[in-house]
Design a protein around this motif. Structure first.
Motif, short mmCIF file in Angstrom:
data_model
loop_
_atom_site.label_atom_id
_atom_site.label_comp_id
_atom_site.label_asym_id
_atom_site.label_seq_id
_atom_site.Cartn_x
_atom_site.Cartn_y
_atom_site.Cartn_z
N LEU A 1 0.83 -1.20 0.00
CA LEU A 1 0.00 0.00 0.00
C LEU A 1 0.87 1.25 0.00
CD1 LEU A 1 -2.90 1.21 0.33
CD2 LEU A 1 -2.50 1.13 2.79
N ILE A 2 1.96 1.19 0.78
CA ILE A 2 2.82 2.35 0.91
C ILE A 2 3.69 2.51 -0.32
CG2 ILE A 2 4.65 3.37 2.34
CD1 ILE A 2 3.40 1.67 4.69
N TYR A 3 4.13 1.41 -0.90
CA TYR A 3 4.96 1.47 -2.12
C TYR A 3 4.17 0.91 -3.29
CZ TYR A 3 8.43 2.10 1.50
OH TYR A 3 9.10 2.56 2.58
N ARG A 4 2.99 1.47 -3.45
CA ARG A 4 2.07 1.06 -4.50
C ARG A 4 2.77 0.96 -5.87
NH1 ARG A 4 -3.48 1.08 -5.25
NH2 ARG A 4 -4.17 1.48 -3.14
N GLU A 5 3.61 1.96 -6.18
CA GLU A 5 4.16 2.05 -7.54
C GLU A 5 5.10 0.88 -7.85
OE1 GLU A 5 6.58 4.03 -4.55
OE2 GLU A 5 4.48 4.14 -5.08
N THR A 6 5.71 0.30 -6.80
CA THR A 6 6.58 -0.84 -7.08
C THR A 6 5.89 -2.17 -6.83
OG1 THR A 6 7.47 -0.56 -4.88
CG2 THR A 6 8.81 0.28 -6.69
N HIS A 7 4.90 -2.19 -5.95
CA HIS A 7 4.32 -3.47 -5.55
C HIS A 7 2.99 -3.80 -6.21
CE1 HIS A 7 7.37 -3.25 -2.45
NE2 HIS A 7 7.16 -4.55 -2.24
N LEU A 8 2.27 -2.80 -6.65
CA LEU A 8 0.95 -3.07 -7.19
C LEU A 8 0.87 -2.63 -8.65
CD1 LEU A 8 -1.24 -1.98 -4.14
CD2 LEU A 8 -0.49 -4.28 -4.75
N ILE A 9 1.83 -3.10 -9.41
CA ILE A 9 1.86 -2.69 -10.82
C ILE A 9 0.81 -3.44 -11.62
CG2 ILE A 9 3.32 -2.43 -12.86
CD1 ILE A 9 5.70 -2.59 -10.77
N GLU A 10 0.81 -4.77 -11.41
CA GLU A 10 -0.18 -5.55 -12.16
C GLU A 10 -1.57 -5.22 -11.62
OE1 GLU A 10 0.85 -9.86 -11.81
OE2 GLU A 10 2.36 -8.91 -10.52
N SER A 11 -2.52 -5.12 -12.55
CA SER A 11 -3.86 -4.73 -12.11
C SER A 11 -4.54 -5.86 -11.33
CB SER A 11 -4.71 -4.31 -13.30
OG SER A 11 -4.86 -5.42 -14.16
N THR A 12 -4.26 -7.12 -11.71
CA THR A 12 -4.90 -8.22 -10.97
C THR A 12 -4.42 -8.22 -9.53
OG1 THR A 12 -3.18 -9.66 -11.81
CG2 THR A 12 -5.33 -9.80 -12.88
N ARG A 13 -3.13 -7.96 -9.38
CA ARG A 13 -2.59 -7.97 -8.03
C ARG A 13 -3.14 -6.80 -7.22
NH1 ARG A 13 1.64 -10.79 -5.86
NH2 ARG A 13 2.29 -9.97 -3.83
N GLU A 14 -3.24 -5.69 -7.88
CA GLU A 14 -3.75 -4.51 -7.21
C GLU A 14 -5.20 -4.76 -6.74
OE1 GLU A 14 -4.23 -0.99 -9.60
OE2 GLU A 14 -3.85 0.29 -7.86
N ALA A 15 -6.00 -5.31 -7.64
CA ALA A 15 -7.40 -5.59 -7.28
C ALA A 15 -7.45 -6.55 -6.10
CB ALA A 15 -8.14 -6.17 -8.47
N TRP A 16 -6.61 -7.58 -6.16
CA TRP A 16 -6.56 -8.55 -5.06
C TRP A 16 -6.21 -7.86 -3.75
CZ3 TRP A 16 -1.83 -9.69 -2.52
CH2 TRP A 16 -1.93 -10.70 -1.56
N TYR A 17 -5.18 -6.98 -3.82
CA TYR A 17 -4.74 -6.33 -2.60
C TYR A 17 -5.82 -5.41 -2.03
CZ TYR A 17 -1.50 -4.32 0.76
OH TYR A 17 -0.89 -3.94 1.93
#
Lengths: 1249, 494
Positions: free
Chosen positions: A142-158
């Motif tokens: 959440l804090i390093y969104r730009e490096t950790h939640l790049i893929e949209s599927t992963r982002e949605a999951w998170y």
């Protein structure tokens, strides 16, 4: 408080990482320090292979049945969009399962799972009832969104997981830093985010390593110089690159003296990238060492051996490797960000992880400043003491307790929300004009119940005559309801023991609802349906389902079938299907506990009978005038149908024997219908008495006249015997009419307070009743008082209005509670989008996760070979005998279920086989597939080597779900002496043993076999997580119990006559290589040659690998003279042979038990046995023994033995101890019931290398 | 004409003695209360007299109006004109305007209802009838006598006889001291005291005084009505008798109703019986037809066999296949026969059936003819066993009989591969296949559930034999719920 821990974090990929270890460590610590709390572990069945290791971790810490496994159709991982429906289904299945455990607090060890794996961690998707707590590790993505939640599927999951996270009510942060993250980034309420900290495993500690050991480990990982260590993953935020760059900045001399060791699983491309980075920064080959995966034992060593440990991570939740290294006494330096300052606890050991030169400077300092290094080394173990799992667990439990208290408070002040409109209720019951009490009951209840519900009545009758119902309810028939049941919010069924309820059985099965059991027994109805042929086998099936085989057998053995109807309630199915059950007395509820178990009572609510409010008042004297009694008469009445269970004759006898009979003003009236011999006998008794003209038996009286009697009576006497929980509305009616009422305290009657009614003892004497009558006659004021109390009682507790309120509370309670989970789950799943083609797997999971309430555990007894083909081998004889005992005397708390499998199809209930075995008709029950629940036990009684290895998965699943599996091992001869068996036997046997070794344990039929088995386990290097237990029992010796075969062959008498002249030596057993027949025949040939007069009588079928021997026997010159061979004779014939034998020769080289020894003992025949351990175990000093494999040795032994027999000096076998099959079975049952029974000889675990 | 007395204390007897010579006389009854019970006027009314009633209590006034439609009833109190607070002593004749008296009644436990009622003067009442003779005036106003009499003074009208209740209500304490002088002033002389009332005769009619020389007696020739307190014992008896008579009448009616119902039921039974007979006939007819059809099928089989015989060369081609099939089957056969033997052990005629079956199985044409023969064998056996079951109800025979029919299906259910084979072969004859399926379904459901499951088996190819029944139940519930959910969704879209 029940604490339920969802330990999926210890099942997924995380299990080999920090999260999994922490989850498990915290859970074990909680289990250790839970004190009075009830700790449960919940696991995901989609990781079957992880269940057993986790069970092993908690073995001895909590009972195994406190570990629960739920199932769901997989795969569910979020990564694949096609799984979406299954994942949503799994979330609901899991939450429903968790709710069914009724947790006070539910803790989710790791919420952020299920992206690449099949973990399911939702909160509040299906139910928000269990207050949920979550471990909060960090919010790095959440804090390093730009490096950790790049893929949209992963982002949605998170994001979805964050949504679940917000619905938790308590967050256990692993560090103060992570606690602040939760508060700052998610706005979680401060008071419910608790820092419980973390700790390292105790095996991380300083160890003294021998030099060569240390060298070996270093060499193994390519560490040739002193080294700086890093462990942990190598993902971006861990800043391994920064460490490598900083290392490259060190002065060359320093660099040369050390190596940088990176301990982590590493993909080849990652390895290449890091090595490229190292080269580009000027590091030489060997400066950087990437070890790859390192097991924990070696890791401890590396922590101990490193010169310094560096942990440059930008952001951590806790930073466990740093603590582990400190615990091992390493000099630890680390980043000055997030949680690491808390963990390391020393300002001067920190560096700025974003600044390579800062890292390099600190590295240089720790490597070159020996004093500093020493200080850090000393600091480590001290700092570690601030962190312990026990402390974390303590903090967690305190937080749980606080949450629990808070929840209870909130519950208490919860404001009940009044529904905007009355819920729709389907009321399934017979109604007037049907001539059943339940119809009238419903007619009286409905107007009041309708205050709470919008009611449709569901009936199976042509018309409903009740005017209130006609005016206020829609009348639906059963068919319409079947098609439209979903329109209703609530369903209530009124069940009674009569055909008026026939349509309800099917409806309840399809549309669960609250069941009102007006009679606890449904046996009368079911028996009627079966015997009338309307529902074939309905009763037999219900007997079996509710009460097991013994009841089903009793039904066919009974002389008087009514006895069985009276004895068994047959209502389990209804109790299991009902959302909730209403009965009219505590007595009925106790019946449920006694017949099934205490869990059933929790789903039963007692609502008393209701009283009919008289619509017009009748004056006593007017009624008397009409009925022809004087005002001054003393009138005793008994109301209701006349019958043996009403003890009418006892009242008559008592009245006739009392002074009342002599007094002209006293009258006795039986106001009720009578038919059958009992009524006739009663009337006859009245006629015979000289006071009979003051006794009136009315016969059927219309309601109006009936009420006149109630109004006219002075005293009512309502006796009862043989009741089964039904309650009496008549008694209530008498009380409502202010009558002084006498009852005997039978069944539910005891529940009426004694100041409202005259209670005689249940088994009262006539004199007691007569005295009661006389007292009430002589004391009008006592009558009046009793009557007044009775009326107050009846009108306070039993008015329809009051009863209807209780119904509403009960119904709403049931629909809110866990008993209705399955129904709610069904609807929640059905509402999911799409048309799932896979309902079947969901249905299976539902069946496993939310089983119906089970009264007892099942003891599955494998009868596979016997059920398919009874070969009557020795083993099958054992199986048959023990099975008989188990069926006739099921162990307490178990129902015995014979089961069978074939290599092609999995286990089924062997109902047809069992019914046949019990001499019952076989068409009543169907062989259905096995269904098992937590606590069930499998006993591999029959020896079925072919199919067991094929069904290993089933046994694994049984054990995962909390069942146990044991196998009976009769011997290990095929593996220990493969030469005695056909080729390939040993391999098949070994496969079987391998499968057996993965069960819970083995029961051996002698201590010798038990010890053989333990040696085999050692040899075979079996792998186990929990110990394999080995116990022993001895076989039984009473032939009768094993159902002997009968029949005498022709010519037996002639043979017996011929045998009579010489001493006969008997050998009993299949002719097989190991049985020693060849040696025996050769020995006897020598004896005969020496002129010894003795016959050798061989009894046994031809077995395998004995063609030569048998050929020789068949053409033996002595055959029919001194050598006799009887193949396949009956037990009866064998018994005759024992009768003429001088002794028994047991020449077998190997046996599991050796039943002929016992048979010989029963015939008190001397025994000459080969000196092998199992014979010593069984016969001890009650036999003679021989050794040696040569004919000479045996000939000599036989000769001496025969001489001793003649001389009377031979050891007799009469004292050889043997037991019955009942005793053998008891030994088995004891072993299964008691894990610490002394007959459990071994608890075997593989030796740790 | 007999004279019936209704009054409380023979007031009417005394008045009648004095006034019986008057035809169709006129009276005024102040505080009249009930038209019958304790009524002074009732006896006169019966004799053709008419009069005027004054009664403040609405309830009594209404009763008077309906019982005496041809008389005047004034609902009012008597006294000084205005509104009087009336203390109505519920359901009694004791209602009064005197608060003291009302208080006493309340203390004795009577229920008191207060009401405001209009009050008229006695003068105005008398004046309304000034044009005729008023033969008697009765005043029973429960303690208000003085006020009533004082409201008379303005009127010149003088009724012949005045009767006034002169004791404190419900007591024997005399009250006339207070008001007698008013009457004397008005021109009346006391004539008689009967213990409760005082009788006064107007001086203008002094001739009537002689009638009051003694109390009521035999020579007055009256009888009492049943409501009279002097008859209460008798009245109770009468009541009870009447109730009993009514009771008996009702019982008689009930019995008649029941009889009628029984007759209707009997007719219905008869109709039902006739219907059943028709059904039975129909069934036997159907049975006959099935039998004929089986015979026809058997003929077809014979025909097929002939065809096979003729096309032997064709058969030769499939022989290899048949042999391998036969090999696979032989194992099954053994299992089948051993299973059957277990079930049929003791019944030798059934054993014969088995031999027959197995010999047929062994033949080459088994594959083709088996299903047909099977149907045939069932059709043949069913009546035989049916008769056996009816004839001697030995349970063993029953079990074996049922078993003989159901066993092959039970066996097939537990042996999916064999089942598939049989299904494939049977499918070539659709009608036979359909029938066999039906039989298999019914036999399966009956053995499995005890009662026939009305929900149809789900379409699709789930082999329920491999799942526990609880899975099936959950599955069905899910299916139903999802159908409902989808239905709702569609409904929502519309």
């Amino acid at each position: 408080m029940r604490i339920v821990l969802d330990l999926q974090g210890a099942q997924t990929e995380s299990r080999i990482r920090g999260i999994g270890r922490s989850a498990l460590a915290l859970a074990t610590a909680i289990a250790r320090s839970a004190d009075e709390h009830d700790v449960r572990i919940v696991l995901n069945g989609l990781f079957p292979e992880t269940v057993e290791p986790i069970r092993a971790v908690f073995d001895g810490l909590i009972p195994q049945d406190h570990i629960h496994v739920w199932e769901a159709p997989g795969p569910v991982r979020d990564l694949e969009p096609n799984n979406a429906w299954r994942r949503q289904a799994a979330e609901r299945l899991r939450e429903a399962f968790l709710a069914s455990l009724k947790p006070d607090v539910l803790h989710v060890s790791s919420l952020f799972e299920g992206f690449r794996d099949d973990a399911v961690t939702s909160i509040g998707t299906f139910t928000s009832i269990p207050p949920t707590s979550v471990t909060l590790y960090d919010l790095v993505p959440l804090i390093y969104r730009e490096t950790h939640l790049i893929e949209s599927t992963r982002e949605a999951w998170y994001e979805r997981k964050l949504d679940h996270l917000r619905r938790a009510r308590l967050w256990l942060a692993v560090s103060d830093s992570s606690r602040r993250e939760g508060i700052d980034h998610l706005g979680l309420p401060k008071e419910w985010v608790v820092n419980i900290s973390s700790a390292s495993d105790p095996r991380f500690r300083p160890v003294a390593l021998a030099e060569e050991q240390a060298a070996a480990i270093c060499t193994r990982y390519g560490l040739t110089r002193p080294f700086v260590l890093y462990t942990g993953s190598i993902e971006h935020g861990k800043n391994v690159e920064g460490l490598i760059r900083a290392y490259a900045l060190l002065p060359k001399s320093v660099r040369r003296a050390y190596q940088l060791g990176i301990v982590s699983s590493v993909h080849p491309e990652e390895r290449a990238a890091l090595e490229r980075l190292a080269t580009s920064r000027g590091l030489s080959r060997g400066d950087l060492v990437l070890t790859g995966f390192v097991p924990d034992e070696d890791l401890v060593a590396l922590y101990n051996l490193c010169t310094a440990f560096a942990f440059p991570s930008w952001h951590e939740g806790f930073g466990l490797p740093a603590l582990e290294a400190m615990a091992c006494g390493a000099a630890v330096i680390g980043a000055n960000t997030s949680s690491l300052p808390e963990v390391i606890g020393r300002e001067d050991a920190l560096f700025d992880p974003r600044n390579d030169s800062s890292i390099a400077a600190k590295l240089n300092e720790v490597l070159t400043d020996e004093a500093f290094r020493a200080a850090l080394k000393q600091h480590g173990p001290n700092q570690t003491k601030n962190f312990s799992w026990d402390r974390s667990a303590q903090l967690a439990i305190e937080a749980f307790e606080r949450l629990h208290v808070h929840e209870q408070e909130t519950q208490r002040f919860r404001i009940a929300v009044v529904p905007p409109s009355r819920p729709q209720l389907a009321y399934v019951s017979p109604l007037p004009p049907e001539r059943t009490g339940i119809a009238n009951y419903s007619a009286e209840l409905l107007p009041e119940l309708a205050r709470h519900y919008e009611i449709d009545v569901v009936v199976d009758q042509a018309q409903v005559t009740d005017p209130w119902v006609q005016a206020n309810c829609r009348v639906r028939n059963a068919e319409w309801f079947d098609a439209h049941a979903d329109l209703y919010d609530r369903v209530v069924y009124h069940f009674g023991n009569s055909t008026y309820h026939e349509h309800m059985f099917g409806l309840l099965e399809r549309h669960p609802g609250v069941v009102v059991l007006h009679d606890f027994f449904l046996s009368g109805f079911l028996a009627h349906m079966e015997l009338s042929g309307l529902w074939p086998n309905a009763w037999t099936r219900a007997l079996y389902q509710s009460h097991g085989y013994a009841a089903a057998k009793a039904r066919f053995d009974a002389d008087d079938i009514h006895e069985i109807v009276r004895q068994y309630p047959c209502n389990l199915n209804i109790l299991q299907q009902a959302t909730g059950v209403v009965v009219h007395s505590e007595f009925s509820r106790k019946l449920a506990v006694n017949w099934y178990n205490v869990d059933f009572a929790t789903n039963i609510v007692v609502i008393p009978q209701l009283i009919k409010i008289p619509t017009n008042s009748i004056v006593r004297n007017a009624a008397r005038m009409i009925l022809g009694f004087e005002e001054s008469d003393f009138l005793v009445c008994c109301f209701g149908m006349i019958g043996p269970t009403k003890l009418n004759h006892r009242l008559l006898e008592s009245w006739l024997s009392s002074p009342l009979a002599e007094n002209g003003t006293c009258h006795l009236v039986f106001a009720g219908d009578h038919d059958g011999p009992y009524g006739a006998e009663l009337i006859d008794m009245v006629h015979r008495s000289r006071h009979g003209r003051r006794v009136r038996v009315t016969g059927h009286v219309p309601e109006e006249l009936y009420q006149k009697y109630l109004a006219a009576a002075d005293v009512a006497v309502q006796l009862r015997t043989d009741s089964r929980g039904e309650t009496s509305r008549t008694v209530l009616e008498c009380m409502g009419y202010e009558l002084a009422t006498i009852i005997n305290s039978h069944g539910s009657m005891v529940e009426i307070p004694t100041d409202c009614i005259w209670q005689l003892p249940d088994n009262f004497q006539n004199e007691e009743l007569a005295a009661a009558l006389e007292h009430l006659w002589k004391h009008p004021e006592a009558r009046k008082k009793l009557g007044a109390h009775a009326r107050i009682y009846a009108y306070t507790h039993h008015t329809p209005r009051r009863i209807a309120d209780q119904y509403m509370e009960a119904i709403e309670g049931f629909y809110e509670g866990t008993s209705c989970l399955r129904e709610k789950l069904t609807h929640s799943l059905a509402a999911l989008e799409g048309t799932p083609a896979k309902w079947l797997r969901v249905a299976e999971a539902m069946t496993t996760n939310l089983p119906a309430l089970q009264p007892v555990r099942q003891l599955f007894v494998d009868v596979s070979s016997m059920a398919l083909e009874d070969l009557r081998t020795g083993i099958q004889r054992v199986t048959r005998s023990i099975l008989h005992e188990l069926l006739n005397h099921p162990p307490k708390g178990y129902r015995v279920e014979p089961v069978y499998a074939t290599p092609e199809s999995s286990y089924r209930y062997a109902r047809q086989f069992t019914m046949q075995l019990l001499n019952c008709p076989v068409d009543g029950l169907e062989d259905e597939p096995l269904e098992f629940h937590q606590g069930d036990c499998f006993l591999g009684l029959d020896w079925t080597p072919d199919s067991i290895p094929l069904h290993q998965e089933l046994f694994a699943r049984l054990r995962n779900l909390g069942g146990r599996a044991y196998f009976v091992v009769y011997d290990l001869l095929p593996v220990n002496h493969s030469e005695w068996f056909p080729r390939g036997t040993d391999e098949a046997f070994e496969r079987w043993l391998m499968a057996v070794s993965q069960a819970d344990g083995a029961l051996c039929d002698s201590r010798t076999v038990a010890s053989d088995l333990m040696h085999w386990l050692d040899e075979a290097q079996v792998k186990r997580h929990r110990p394999f237990t080995i116990g022993w029992f001895h076989n039984g010796g009473n032939l009768n119990a094993s159902i002997p075969t009968l029949g005498l062959p022709q010519g037996l008498e002639t043979l017996l006559k011929r045998l009579g002249s010489l001493p006969n030596v008997l050998m009993v057993g299949t002719v097989e290589p190991r049985k020693g027949h060849a040696q025996a025949v050769a020995a006897f040939e020598q004896l005969w040659a020496q002129g010894v007069g003795a016959n050798l009588v061989i009894v046994g079928k031809q077995g395998w690998m004995v063609d030569d021997l048998c050929g020789r026997l068949r053409h033996h010159p002595q055959l029919g003279r001194r050598l006799f061979w009887l193949e396949g004779i009956s037990d009866e014939a064998l018994s005759r042979l024992y009768g003429v034998a001088a002794g028994v020769l047991m020449a077998s080289q190997g046996e599991g038990y050796g039943l002929p020894l016992v048979e010989a003992a029963q015939h008190r025949l001397p025994v000459l046995a080969r000196d092998i351990p199992v014979f010593r175990e069984i016969a001890g000093n009650n036999a003679s023994y021989f050794s040696g494999d040569t004919p000479e040795a045996l000939a000599k032994a036989v000769n001496e033995w025969l001489m001793a027999i003649m001389a009377g000096t031979v050891p007799g076998s009469g004292d050889l101890p043997w037991q019955t099959w009942a005793e053998s079975t008891q030994q088995i049952v004891d072993l299964l019931a008691d894990p610490s029974h002394p007959h459990w000889l071994y608890r075997w675990m593989p030796e740790v290398k | 004409m007999t004279f019936t007395s209704y009054a409380q204390n023979f007031e009417d007897v005394m008045l009648w003695r004095a006034l019986k010579h008057i035809q169709n006389g006129f009276y005024i009854d102040i505080g009249a209360q009930d038209p019958v019970v304790d009524s002074v006027s009732m006896a006169f009314y019966e004799q053709g007299w008419r009069g005027l009633h004054v009664e403040p209590v609405l309830n009594y006034a209404e009763r008077l109006r309906s019982a005496r439609p041809d008389e005047t009833v004034i609902q009012s109190a008597v006294g000084e004109a205005g509104i009087l607070k009336l203390f109505e002593i519920v359901d009694t004749g004791l209602s009064t305007g005197d608060p003291e008296i009302a208080k006493k009644h309340r203390e004795s436990g009577f229920e008191i209802r207060e009401a405001d009622v209009p009050c008229v003067t006695l003068a105005s009442i008398l004046d309304r009838n000034a044009d005729r003779d008023i033969h008697w005036l009765k005043i029973d106003v429960e303690g208000m006598e003085e006020q009533v009499l004082r409201s008379w003074s303005r009127s010149p009208v003088r009724p012949w006889v005045v009767v006034i209740e002169s004791t404190i209500p419900n007591s024997q304490v005399d009250t006339h001291d207070h008001w007698e002088k008013v009457l004397v002033e008005l021109g009346y002389d006391p004539a008689y005291f009967d213990g409760l009332n005082r009788f006064y005769v107007a001086r203008a009619h002094a001739e009537l005084k002689g009638a009051f020389y003694c109390g009521p007696n035999f020579f007055d020739g009256f009888s009492l009505t049943s409501t009279s307190p002097f008859c209460s014992a008798l009245a109770n008896k009468l009541d009870a008798d009447e109730q009993q008579v009514q009771q008996m009448a009702r019982a008689l009616e009930d019995a008649q109703t029941q009889l009628r119902q029984s007759l209707v039921e009997a007719e219905r039974f008869a109709a039902d019986l006739a219907q059943r007979e028709r059904e039975a006939k129909e069934t036997s007819l159907q049975f006959q037809r099935s039998r004929e059809e089986v015979a026809r099928l058997a003929d077809t089989v014979a025909l097929r066999e002939q065809e096979i015989g003729e096309g032997r060369s064709q058969l030769q081609l499939s022989r290899e296949e048949a042999q391998s099939l036969a090999h696979a089957l032989s194992q099954r056969e053994q299992e089948l026969s051993s299973a059957m033997i277990r079930a049929l052990q003791s019944e030798s005629d059934v054993a014969k059936l088995l031999e027959e079956v197995s010999s047929i199985y062994a033949s080459h044409s088994w594959k083709i003819t088996s299903p047909l023969r099977f149907v045939g064998s069932i059709a043949k056996r069913v009546p035989r066993y049916g008769i056996k079951i009816l004839g001697r109800s030995r349970p063993a025979a029953r079990h074996v009989g049922r078993r003989a029919i159901a066993l092959p299906f039970v066996y097939l259910r537990t042996h999916p591969r064999l089942k598939a084979l049989v299904v494939r072969s049977v499918d070539r004859w659709p009608r036979v296949a359909k029938r066999l399926r039906e039989f298999a379904r019914v036999s399966s459901e009956q053995t499995r559930h005890g009662w026939v499951e009305p929900t149809p088996m789900v379409a699709g190819d789930i082999n329920w034999a491999t799942y526990p029944s609880s899975v099936r139940r959950n599955y069905m519930q899910l299916l139903r719920a999802s159908a409902t959910a989808m239905g709702r969704e569609r409904g929502g879209e519309e």
